[in-house]
Enzyme design. Structure first.
Site, PDB file in Angstrom:
ATOM      1  N   SER A  22      12.875 -22.906  62.644  1.00 14.24           N
ATOM      2  CA  SER A  22      14.134 -22.704  61.647  1.00 14.24           C
ATOM      3  C   SER A  22      14.441 -24.132  60.805  1.00 14.24           C
ATOM      4  O   SER A  22      15.576 -24.145  60.180  1.00 14.24           O
ATOM      5  CB  SER A  22      15.178 -22.237  62.491  1.00 14.24           C
ATOM      6  OG  SER A  22      15.603 -22.982  63.651  1.00 14.24           O
ATOM      7  N   ASN A 110      21.862 -22.647  72.910  1.00 18.97           N
ATOM      8  CA  ASN A 110      22.634 -21.558  72.724  1.00 18.97           C
ATOM      9  C   ASN A 110      24.350 -21.799  72.170  1.00 18.97           C
ATOM     10  O   ASN A 110      24.702 -21.389  71.228  1.00 18.97           O
ATOM     11  CB  ASN A 110      22.649 -20.571  73.729  1.00 18.97           C
ATOM     12  CG  ASN A 110      21.072 -19.978  73.900  1.00 18.97           C
ATOM     13  OD1 ASN A 110      20.337 -20.241  73.045  1.00 18.97           O
ATOM     14  ND2 ASN A 110      20.955 -19.387  74.934  1.00 18.97           N
ATOM     15  N   HIS A 156      38.597   5.535  33.111  1.00 19.82           N
ATOM     16  CA  HIS A 156      37.526   6.424  32.762  1.00 19.82           C
ATOM     17  C   HIS A 156      36.632   5.582  31.458  1.00 19.82           C
ATOM     18  O   HIS A 156      35.824   6.468  30.783  1.00 19.82           O
ATOM     19  CB  HIS A 156      37.663   7.792  32.273  1.00 19.82           C
ATOM     20  CG  HIS A 156      38.538   8.514  33.254  1.00 19.82           C
ATOM     21  ND1 HIS A 156      38.109   8.905  34.417  1.00 19.82           N
ATOM     22  CD2 HIS A 156      39.969   8.654  33.357  1.00 19.82           C
ATOM     23  CE1 HIS A 156      39.169   9.602  35.122  1.00 19.82           C
ATOM     24  NE2 HIS A 156      40.289   9.286  34.548  1.00 19.82           N
ATOM     25  N   SER A 277      17.690 -14.706  22.664  1.00 20.24           N
ATOM     26  CA  SER A 277      16.413 -13.448  22.730  1.00 20.24           C
ATOM     27  C   SER A 277      15.277 -14.657  22.237  1.00 20.24           C
ATOM     28  O   SER A 277      15.687 -15.322  21.383  1.00 20.24           O
ATOM     29  CB  SER A 277      16.663 -12.436  22.228  1.00 20.24           C
ATOM     30  OG  SER A 277      15.298 -11.905  21.954  1.00 20.24           O
ATOM     31  N   LYS A 283      20.429 -12.267  18.612  1.00 20.93           N
ATOM     32  CA  LYS A 283      21.128 -12.044  20.095  1.00 20.93           C
ATOM     33  C   LYS A 283      21.860 -13.142  20.635  1.00 20.93           C
ATOM     34  O   LYS A 283      21.512 -14.503  20.545  1.00 20.93           O
ATOM     35  CB  LYS A 283      20.161 -11.369  20.916  1.00 20.93           C
ATOM     36  CG  LYS A 283      19.647 -10.278  20.471  1.00 20.93           C
ATOM     37  CD  LYS A 283      19.869  -9.046  21.002  1.00 20.93           C
ATOM     38  CE  LYS A 283      19.344  -9.090  22.437  1.00 20.93           C
ATOM     39  NZ  LYS A 283      19.828  -7.948  23.257  1.00 20.93           N
ATOM     40  N   ASN A 285      23.210 -13.354  24.425  1.00 21.10           N
ATOM     41  CA  ASN A 285      23.362 -12.562  25.785  1.00 21.10           C
ATOM     42  C   ASN A 285      23.921 -13.173  26.799  1.00 21.10           C
ATOM     43  O   ASN A 285      24.297 -14.283  26.909  1.00 21.10           O
ATOM     44  CB  ASN A 285      21.852 -12.182  26.300  1.00 21.10           C
ATOM     45  CG  ASN A 285      21.010 -11.492  25.390  1.00 21.10           C
ATOM     46  OD1 ASN A 285      21.612 -10.827  24.510  1.00 21.10           O
ATOM     47  ND2 ASN A 285      19.738 -12.086  25.211  1.00 21.10           N
ATOM     48  N   GLU A 290      26.062 -11.395  33.634  1.00 20.52           N
ATOM     49  CA  GLU A 290      25.263 -10.478  33.908  1.00 20.52           C
ATOM     50  C   GLU A 290      24.619 -10.760  35.433  1.00 20.52           C
ATOM     51  O   GLU A 290      24.465 -10.198  36.380  1.00 20.52           O
ATOM     52  CB  GLU A 290      24.078 -10.418  33.250  1.00 20.52           C
ATOM     53  CG  GLU A 290      24.394  -9.511  31.865  1.00 20.52           C
ATOM     54  CD  GLU A 290      23.246  -9.386  30.992  1.00 20.52           C
ATOM     55  OE1 GLU A 290      23.132  -8.528  30.247  1.00 20.52           O
ATOM     56  OE2 GLU A 290      22.496 -10.705  30.609  1.00 20.52           O
ATOM     57  N   GLN A 322      18.741 -15.996  65.198  1.00 15.51           N
ATOM     58  CA  GLN A 322      18.582 -17.266  64.325  1.00 15.51           C
ATOM     59  C   GLN A 322      18.483 -16.761  62.944  1.00 15.51           C
ATOM     60  O   GLN A 322      18.481 -17.561  61.813  1.00 15.51           O
ATOM     61  CB  GLN A 322      17.048 -17.731  64.633  1.00 15.51           C
ATOM     62  CG  GLN A 322      16.517 -18.800  63.696  1.00 15.51           C
ATOM     63  CD  GLN A 322      15.244 -19.550  64.544  1.00 15.51           C
ATOM     64  OE1 GLN A 322      15.465 -20.301  65.461  1.00 15.51           O
ATOM     65  NE2 GLN A 322      14.308 -19.179  63.945  1.00 15.51           N
TER      66      GLN A 322
HETATM   67  N1  ARG Z   1      17.103 -22.347  66.031  1.00 18.13           N
HETATM   68  C1  ARG Z   1      17.797 -21.620  67.056  1.00 18.13           C
HETATM   69  C2  ARG Z   1      18.830 -20.479  66.310  1.00 18.13           C
HETATM   70  O1  ARG Z   1      19.185 -20.676  65.228  1.00 18.13           O
HETATM   71  C3  ARG Z   1      18.673 -22.486  68.175  1.00 18.13           C
HETATM   72  C4  ARG Z   1      19.085 -21.528  69.386  1.00 18.13           C
HETATM   73  C5  ARG Z   1      17.767 -21.581  70.182  1.00 18.13           C
HETATM   74  N2  ARG Z   1      17.936 -20.963  71.490  1.00 18.13           N
HETATM   75  C6  ARG Z   1      16.951 -20.619  72.135  1.00 18.13           C
HETATM   76  N3  ARG Z   1      17.323 -20.087  73.384  1.00 18.13           N
HETATM   77  N4  ARG Z   1      15.898 -20.348  71.780  1.00 18.13           N
HETATM   78  O2  ARG Z   1      19.487 -19.595  66.804  1.00 18.13           O
END
Ligand code: ARG
Length: 460
Positions: A22, A110, A156, A277, A283, A285, A290, A322
């Site tokens: 991540s 966690n 309306h 355009s 035009k 726009n 939008e 995650q």
């Molecule tokens: N990258 C993880 C998340 O965003 C961090 C927590 C990971 N915890 C675990 N038990 N693998 O949630």
């Protein structure tokens, strides 16, 4: 090096690693992860895991790292660490050696990620409050600028009764004010620290979690460790506030797109927020507007995605969670940029008053005035409504507005109508009559603008 190598004898498949990692998005939590780690290192001194000297060495290294990532956050992306927590820990170990390996004592990723994300939400929440405030201020300024500019009001999408451009702007001011208060409210609710909840059952070290919470700038510590690591309510709340606010500004955008259309011609948008355009040279726009309208879809989509991710998710932490970050970051970035864009659109906006005035006078938008006139002459409203309906049909056939009918023509529908009807049918009188609180009379508009200005001044 992964944080959990001991249990494994084989390396992760590179495709799994890519799928699982991540860092490419949670690197945005770097500063929060470092701040949380400094707080945790202090707590570890109180339970005898670290000496004061060790803590000082860790804090210095963490602060150096913090300055580096603040100066160049993207440097993190060159690493192949699994996530931001592994990255920070890895860097620390690189710099202070084995001492860095003590930091994770009694902590889990966690409670760490839950803390980081809340710290990030608190900071981002303040930025967003300022953005909402900024657009509100611009709307009040716009209201002041076009205080007496008449605009046709619609129901309306049919011309209904005249309003003013200022009244229109202040309608959005009100919507944004509710968004502002919702955001403040959510920020209060999320102001609790999960740190010290461990993986799910609480930390095994007798940490003073209340003190730790205050050290990190939270109002208090969370009360239940299972809930602490599983709760993503704040993510949902922020996305939902962003969604509703995007819905508000998408209506603002749609109104202006219509006002700027060739058909209405009420406003002209500045060159700064429009595009041409590639084919049709004439035009201009309304792209900024939008896009505000269009991006509303993805913000609402992120909210829906998050709700579905959480639905029926068993306690406590699951990797599903995650998935909270990309949607949240995108939704809040999009909301922030759209609020900014709405402000920019108002900056160069020109209102074509002769056109809005003509339109406000057309479409039989003074028909209610005629009905009220008949009521004043003793005719019950329901009957008056019917009489005016007939008069309007007649006027449409004659291709005339009501005020161009002669008294003799009016009298075909009711003999109580006389010469005194004409001033009643004027635009000025239509506006002037709406004196009750929240109406469009000049006095009410001026009062509303003053109130809004004072209110904003007291807030900031
Ligand atoms: N990258 C993880 C998340 O965003 C961090 C927590 C990971 N915890 C675990 N038990 N693998 O949630």
């Amino acid at each position: 090096m992964a944080l959990w190598g001991g249990r494994f004898s084989e390396a992760a498949d590179t495709r799994f690693k890519q799928y699982n990692d991540s860092l490419r998005f949670d690197y945005r939590l770097a500063v929060q992860d470092i701040v949380g780690s400094i707080g945790w290192s202090k707590a570890l001194v109180t339970v005898g895991v670290l000496t004061q000297e060790e803590q000082t060495a860790l804090e210095i290294a963490l602060n150096t790292l913090k300055y580096e990532v603040e100066a160049d956050p993207e440097q993190i992306l060159t690493s192949d660490a699994e996530d931001i927590h592994s990255w920070v820990e890895g860097k620390l170990i690189e710099r202070v050696g084995d001492l860095g390996k003590k930091l994770h004592t009694g902590r889990s990723r966690n409670d760490q990620v839950a803390t980081d994300l809340k710290l990030w939400c608190k900071a981002q929440g303040e930025v967003l409050l300022a953005s909402v405030h900024g657009l509100q201020a611009k709307l009040v300024e716009t209201a002041r600028q076009f205080e007496t500019t008449v605009l046709p009001g619609y129901t309306h999408l049919q011309r209904a009764q005249p309003v003013t451009f200022s009244h229109w702007a202040l309608a959005y001011f009100e919507m944004l004010d509710r968004d502002y208060s919702r955001l403040q409210d959510a920020l209060k609710r999320l102001n609790t620290s999960p740190l010290g909840s461990g993986a799910l059952a609480g930390t095994a070290y007798p940490i003073d979690r209340e003190k730790l919470a205050l050290d990190l700038g939270f109002e208090r510590a969370t009360r239940n460790s299972l809930d602490s690591v599983s709760d993503r309510d704040h993510v949902v709340e922020l996305m939902s506030i962003a969604s509703l606010s995007m819905v508000h500004i998408s209506r603002f955008a749609e109104d202006l797109i219509f006002y700027a259309s060739g058909e209405a011609g009420f406003v002209e948008l500045s060159d700064k927020v429009t595009s041409g355009s590639s084919l049709m040279p004439q035009k201009k726009n309304p792209d900024a507007l939008e896009l505000i309208r269009g991006k509303t879809g993805r913000v609402v989509g992120s909210l829906t995605g998050m709700l579905l991710t959480l639905k029926a998710l068993p306690l406590a932490y699951n990797k599903d969670m995650q998935e909270d970050k990309e949607g949240l970051f995108d939704a809040l970035d999009t909301w922030h940029d759209s609020l900014d864009m709405a402000q920019l659109v108002l900056e160069g906006l020109k209102v074509n008053e002769p056109v809005t005035k003509k339109a406000a006078m057309g479409g039989y938008s003074n028909a209610t005035e005629l009905a009220d006139y008949l009521v004043a002459k003793g005719i019950p409203f329901r009957e008056a409504h019917h009489i005016v309906g007939e008069a309007v049909v007649y006027a449409i056939k004659q291709s005339k507005p009501l005020e161009d009918l002669a008294v003799s023509e009016f009298q075909q529908f009711s003999d109580v109508i006389s010469d005194d009807v004409y001033p009643i049918l004027s635009l000025e009188s239509t506006l002037e009559k709406r004196q009750a609180l929240g109406g469009v009379s000049p006095a009410q508009i001026s009062y509303a603008i003053n109130q809004a200005e004072t209110y904003l001044k007291n807030r900031s």
